[in-house]
Write an enzyme that holds these catalytic residues in place. Structure first.
Site, PDB file in Angstrom:
ATOM      1  N   GLU A  25       0.845  -1.196   0.000  1.00 28.08           N
ATOM      2  CA  GLU A  25       0.000   0.000   0.000  1.00 28.08           C
ATOM      3  C   GLU A  25       0.879   1.243   0.000  1.00 28.08           C
ATOM      4  OE1 GLU A  25      -2.918   2.119   3.344  1.00 28.08           O
ATOM      5  OE2 GLU A  25      -2.363   0.010   3.522  1.00 28.08           O
ATOM      6  N   ASP A  37       0.336   5.068   0.723  1.00 28.17           N
ATOM      7  CA  ASP A  37      -0.567   6.124   1.182  1.00 28.17           C
ATOM      8  C   ASP A  37      -0.086   7.464   0.642  1.00 28.17           C
ATOM      9  OD1 ASP A  37      -2.236   4.439   2.681  1.00 28.17           O
ATOM     10  OD2 ASP A  37      -0.860   4.484   4.372  1.00 28.17           O
ATOM     11  N   GLU A  85      -3.197  10.872   3.694  1.00 26.23           N
ATOM     12  CA  GLU A  85      -4.086  10.581   4.818  1.00 26.23           C
ATOM     13  C   GLU A  85      -4.130  11.852   5.639  1.00 26.23           C
ATOM     14  OE1 GLU A  85      -4.383   6.214   6.064  1.00 26.23           O
ATOM     15  OE2 GLU A  85      -2.226   6.667   6.146  1.00 26.23           O
ATOM     16  N   HIS A 144       4.075   1.460   2.446  1.00 26.83           N
ATOM     17  CA  HIS A 144       3.940   0.237   3.252  1.00 26.83           C
ATOM     18  C   HIS A 144       4.283  -0.973   2.376  1.00 26.83           C
ATOM     19  CE1 HIS A 144       1.551   1.961   6.690  1.00 26.83           C
ATOM     20  NE2 HIS A 144       1.106   2.791   5.759  1.00 26.83           N
TER      21      HIS A 144
END
Length: 448
Positions: A223, A225, A228, A239
């Site tokens: 993942e 990001d 956020e 990640h």
């Protein structure tokens, strides 16, 4: 980082793998642009699809729910395979039921709480579609990804998240024959938290060990990001995972509890949050990046040799607001070089300065993350946090840690502000708007 979504709170909030015919599925338009050079961009007629975890699922022979409250229908779903056969996943009324609308061309508004005839919907998650049956996949190496965001109505405790997950292009349709719905109905979700609250994984119901909205198995994948954030805090975080495709997990592999640093994925990631990195006047209302007004977020994925096949070495961040290009703030934490990007070197220094486990490096760091960036699906969402009240993003985390210790305080928010019961009652009208998605060569998608 600690994503734990709660979907619809009314009885019909479930999903399945067969296809229902009671509500027509029509994907809201959200066109994007692909840029080869500055001022040279071409439009793609992309759209979005609602994640299957939010959808109504009923028995194929009628209207009876396959799932009510936090429990499976034991008659329809005695086991995962039988449940997938008996239950149909239906279409969605995006605006009325889920609060998902298009205020203008290329824009998407996600309402936090939506009252409807069946009850109340909380949050949402959608994926960008290339066609009626396939997600739009992205190769981000040696590219930049840009979008406009408006978080002016997104208070403490909420998260307007834009990220990439290494999902199957068809939602698992070809890999798992029991999945008859596929990407058209938002199936196949995975992320680095290996979520166990996904009701169907690999075309089967997550019935085994299901309790209080969570099952025995999870669904893992890398993942990235991009964004956020809320009014007060923002972070971008890679990640990486040990796996290179959506993977079903169980036990240690899911990385829950004491197994956090033994699982398939790096759940912590390597985050750059300006407030956490010692700069408290960079992001927020009336700060350098003024969150009371819309702005542009630019993320660049730099490779070691400047090619699309190189090794990921650095992730840059810029903002554009009021006609100005604003470079990301530089780290201002003792023991960390004053850089404003994410790299293996930054992550090593940050983890040491904060006393955190560098599982990011254990899993493979930037090189492993880069391999996953070759085939990603775009996710856009708004959510509150049933696990830790979003404290990891905008408050003190852990809440019982010494706030003077580097890395503990991530924002100005009160730790109790993000309790779902509190934020849903106090700020039901909150929303986030995403718009003007662009992908292109480095320095091609934005200008002052």
């Amino acid at each position: 980082m600690y994503r734990s979504l709660v979907a619809l709170t009314f009885a019909t909030a479930v999903l399945g793998q067969q296809v229902g015919t009671l509500t027509a599925e029509k994907h809201p338009s959200m066109p994007m642009e692909v840029c080869s050079a500055a001022g040279s961009c071409k439009k793609e007629n992309t759209a979005v699809v609602l994640d299957s975890n939010w959808r109504w699922t009923h028995v194929t022979s009628g209207y009876t729910n396959c799932y009510s409250g936090n429990s499976w229908n034991e008659t329809a779903c005695p086991d995962g395979k039988t449940c997938a056969t008996n239950c149909a996943l239906d279409g969605a009324d995006y605006a009325k039921t889920y609060g998902i609308s298009s205020p203008s061309s290329g824009a998407l508004k996600l309402q936090f709480v939506t009252k409807n005839s069946d009850g109340t919907n909380v949050g949402s998650r959608v994926y960008l579609m290339a066609s009626e049956t396939k997600y739009r996949t992205f190769n981000l190496l040696n590219k930049e990804f840009t979008l406009d965001v408006d978080v002016s109505k997104l208070p403490c405790g909420l998260n307007g998240a834009v990220y990439f997950s290494e999902m199957d292009e068809d939602g698992g349709l070809s890999r798992f024959p029991s999945n008859k719905a596929g990407a058209k109905y938002g199936t196949g979700y995975c992320d680095s938290q290996c979520p166990t609250d996904i009701k169907f994984i690999n075309g089967e119901a997550n019935v085994d060990g299901w309790e209080a909205g969570s099952g025995k198995t999870g669904t893992c994948c890398a993942e990235m990001d991009i964004w956020e954030a809320n009014l007060d805090s923002a972070a971008y975080t890679p990640h990486p995972c040990k796996v290179t495709t959506q993977t079903k997990c169980e036990g240690v592999d899911c990385g829950n509890g004491d197994d956090r640093y033994a699982g398939l994925c790096d759940k912590d990631g390597c985050d750059f949050n300006s407030f956490r990195m010692g700069v408290d006047d960079f992001y927020g209302t009336s700060k350098t990046v003024d969150t009371s007004e819309p702005f542009t977020v630019v993320t660049q994925f730099i490779t070691d040799d400047g090619t699309d096949t190189g090794t990921l070495s650095k992730i840059n961040r810029f903002y554009v607001q009021g006609g100005k290009v604003i470079p990301n703030s530089a780290a201002a934490v003792e023991g960390v070089d004053a850089v404003n990007h994410i790299s293996d070197g930054f992550c090593k220094q940050q983890k040491e300065a904060f006393g955190d486990n560098n599982y990011f490096a254990t899993v493979g760091g930037m090189a492993t993350m880069g391999k996953s960036l070759e085939k990603m699906v775009l996710v856009l969402s708004v959510w509150d946090d049933t696990a830790v009240s979003m404290n990891w993003l905008d408050s003190t985390f852990p809440t019982d840690a010494d706030p003077t210790k580097p890395g503990v305080v991530r924002g100005r928010c009160d730790p109790g502000a993000g309790l779902p019961k509190t934020v849903e009652a106090a700020h039901p009208d909150s929303y986030v708007i995403y718009s003007k998605i662009r992908l292109g060569a480095i320095n091609s998608t934005f200008a002052a």
